[in-house]
Scaffold this motif. Sequence first.
Motif, PDB file in Angstrom:
ATOM      1  N   UNK A 134      17.890 -37.148   1.154  1.00  0.00           N
ATOM      2  CA  UNK A 134      18.746 -37.219  -0.041  1.00  0.00           C
ATOM      3  C   UNK A 134      20.183 -37.081   0.453  1.00  0.00           C
ATOM      4  N   UNK A 135      20.939 -38.153   0.340  1.00  0.00           N
ATOM      5  CA  UNK A 135      22.300 -38.159   0.872  1.00  0.00           C
ATOM      6  C   UNK A 135      23.277 -37.754  -0.229  1.00  0.00           C
ATOM      7  N   UNK A 136      24.107 -36.777   0.073  1.00  0.00           N
ATOM      8  CA  UNK A 136      25.054 -36.234  -0.904  1.00  0.00           C
ATOM      9  C   UNK A 136      26.464 -36.707  -0.552  1.00  0.00           C
ATOM     10  N   UNK A 137      27.093 -37.330  -1.534  1.00  0.00           N
ATOM     11  CA  UNK A 137      28.461 -37.837  -1.343  1.00  0.00           C
ATOM     12  C   UNK A 137      29.413 -37.043  -2.219  1.00  0.00           C
ATOM     13  N   UNK A 138      30.461 -36.514  -1.609  1.00  0.00           N
ATOM     14  CA  UNK A 138      31.495 -35.832  -2.386  1.00  0.00           C
ATOM     15  C   UNK A 138      32.337 -36.866  -3.097  1.00  0.00           C
ATOM     16  N   UNK A 139      32.670 -36.598  -4.345  1.00  0.00           N
ATOM     17  CA  UNK A 139      33.460 -37.528  -5.153  1.00  0.00           C
ATOM     18  C   UNK A 139      34.745 -37.889  -4.410  1.00  0.00           C
ATOM     19  N   UNK A 140      35.093 -39.160  -4.477  1.00  0.00           N
ATOM     20  CA  UNK A 140      36.336 -39.607  -3.861  1.00  0.00           C
ATOM     21  C   UNK A 140      36.192 -40.020  -2.411  1.00  0.00           C
ATOM     22  N   UNK A 141      34.989 -39.853  -1.839  1.00  0.00           N
ATOM     23  CA  UNK A 141      34.772 -40.272  -0.457  1.00  0.00           C
ATOM     24  C   UNK A 141      34.047 -41.623  -0.446  1.00  0.00           C
ATOM     25  N   UNK A 142      34.138 -42.370   0.663  1.00  0.00           N
ATOM     26  CA  UNK A 142      33.507 -43.700   0.704  1.00  0.00           C
ATOM     27  C   UNK A 142      31.995 -43.610   0.538  1.00  0.00           C
ATOM     28  N   UNK A 143      31.407 -44.706   0.091  1.00  0.00           N
ATOM     29  CA  UNK A 143      29.947 -44.763  -0.015  1.00  0.00           C
ATOM     30  C   UNK A 143      29.340 -44.617   1.373  1.00  0.00           C
ATOM     31  N   UNK A 144      28.263 -43.841   1.513  1.00  0.00           N
ATOM     32  CA  UNK A 144      27.652 -43.672   2.838  1.00  0.00           C
ATOM     33  C   UNK A 144      27.069 -44.984   3.346  1.00  0.00           C
ATOM     34  N   UNK A 145      27.075 -45.120   4.656  1.00  0.00           N
ATOM     35  CA  UNK A 145      26.569 -46.315   5.317  1.00  0.00           C
ATOM     36  C   UNK A 145      25.119 -46.077   5.739  1.00  0.00           C
ATOM     37  N   UNK A 146      24.211 -46.759   5.081  1.00  0.00           N
ATOM     38  CA  UNK A 146      22.788 -46.594   5.394  1.00  0.00           C
ATOM     39  C   UNK A 146      22.336 -47.506   6.534  1.00  0.00           C
ATOM     40  N   UNK A 147      23.247 -48.333   7.048  1.00  0.00           N
ATOM     41  CA  UNK A 147      22.869 -49.308   8.076  1.00  0.00           C
ATOM     42  C   UNK A 147      22.204 -48.679   9.303  1.00  0.00           C
ATOM     43  N   UNK A 148      22.663 -47.484   9.767  1.00  0.00           N
ATOM     44  CA  UNK A 148      22.005 -46.915  10.954  1.00  0.00           C
ATOM     45  C   UNK A 148      20.507 -46.700  10.758  1.00  0.00           C
ATOM     46  N   UNK A 149      20.087 -46.413   9.512  1.00  0.00           N
ATOM     47  CA  UNK A 149      18.657 -46.183   9.266  1.00  0.00           C
ATOM     48  C   UNK A 149      17.868 -47.479   9.306  1.00  0.00           C
ATOM     49  N   UNK A 150      18.556 -48.605   9.053  1.00  0.00           N
ATOM     50  CA  UNK A 150      17.858 -49.893   9.015  1.00  0.00           C
ATOM     51  C   UNK A 150      17.307 -50.269  10.389  1.00  0.00           C
ATOM     52  N   UNK A 151      17.830 -49.625  11.456  1.00  0.00           N
ATOM     53  CA  UNK A 151      17.332 -49.929  12.802  1.00  0.00           C
ATOM     54  C   UNK A 151      15.869 -49.541  12.960  1.00  0.00           C
TER      55      UNK A 151
END
Length: 209
Positions: A134-151
Motif C-alpha cells: 500500500x503506497x502512501x503519497x503525501x499531498x502535493x508530492x508527485x505520483x509514485x512511479x510503479x515502473x520498478x515493480x513492473x520488472x
Amino acid sequence: IQGNHTMRLGIFGGSFDPVHYGHLLLGECCREACQLDQVWFLPAAQPPHKRNQLRATSQQRVAMLELAIADQPAFGVCQMELQRGGVSYTVDTLTAIHAQRRDAELFLLLGADMLADLPAWREPVTICQLATPVVVRRAGTPAPDFAPLAQFLPRERLDRIRQYLVDMPPIGLSSTEIRARVAAGRTVRYQTRPEVVRYIEAKGLYQLP
C-alpha cells in the motif's frame, strides 16, 4: 476468519525512534482507505539501512508506541522482529506473520519514497506475493512511479497494487528531527503524543552524552 470475513491486516514497519504524529496519521489513513481491520506497527530490531543508528532501546521504542496508540483499538504493536533480533528483513517477517495468521490478508504500508527501493529489498517478488504493498503519497508530492515493480510483477498484480494508492495530508515530521530537537533542548510538543513527550522526558532519551 469472522463469518465470511477475511481479516485485513496492515503491517507498518519502521524504527519508530521515536514514533510521531506522521506515523500515526499514515496508519490511520491506510486503515480507513483500505478498510483494514487492524494495523500492526512493527518496530525493527536493526533496519538494514539504519544499522547502529538507533538511540532508544527496543523496550523504550515499544513503550512509546504503546502509549501513542492506546486510544485506537485497531492499532497494535508487533514485536516479532525485536524478539528475533539481528537485521530485520521484511520478507522473513511477512513469511512468519503469514504462517501465524493464515486467516488474514496482509497489506504492507509503504511511504512513496520507499517504493523505488523495493526492488532492491531481499526477495521483492515474495514480499509482493505475501502482502499487497500500500503506497502512501503525501499531498502535493508527485505520483509514485510503479515502473520498478513492473520488472518482476505480472500485470494483474501490479494493477491491484496501483489500486491501493493512499493519499495523506502533508506532515513534515521526522524521528531524526525530533531527536535533534531534544538533544538541543528544544520542544517537541505537538510533534508526537503528549504521553510520548512525557516518556522521553522521564527517561532522558535523546540527550547528548
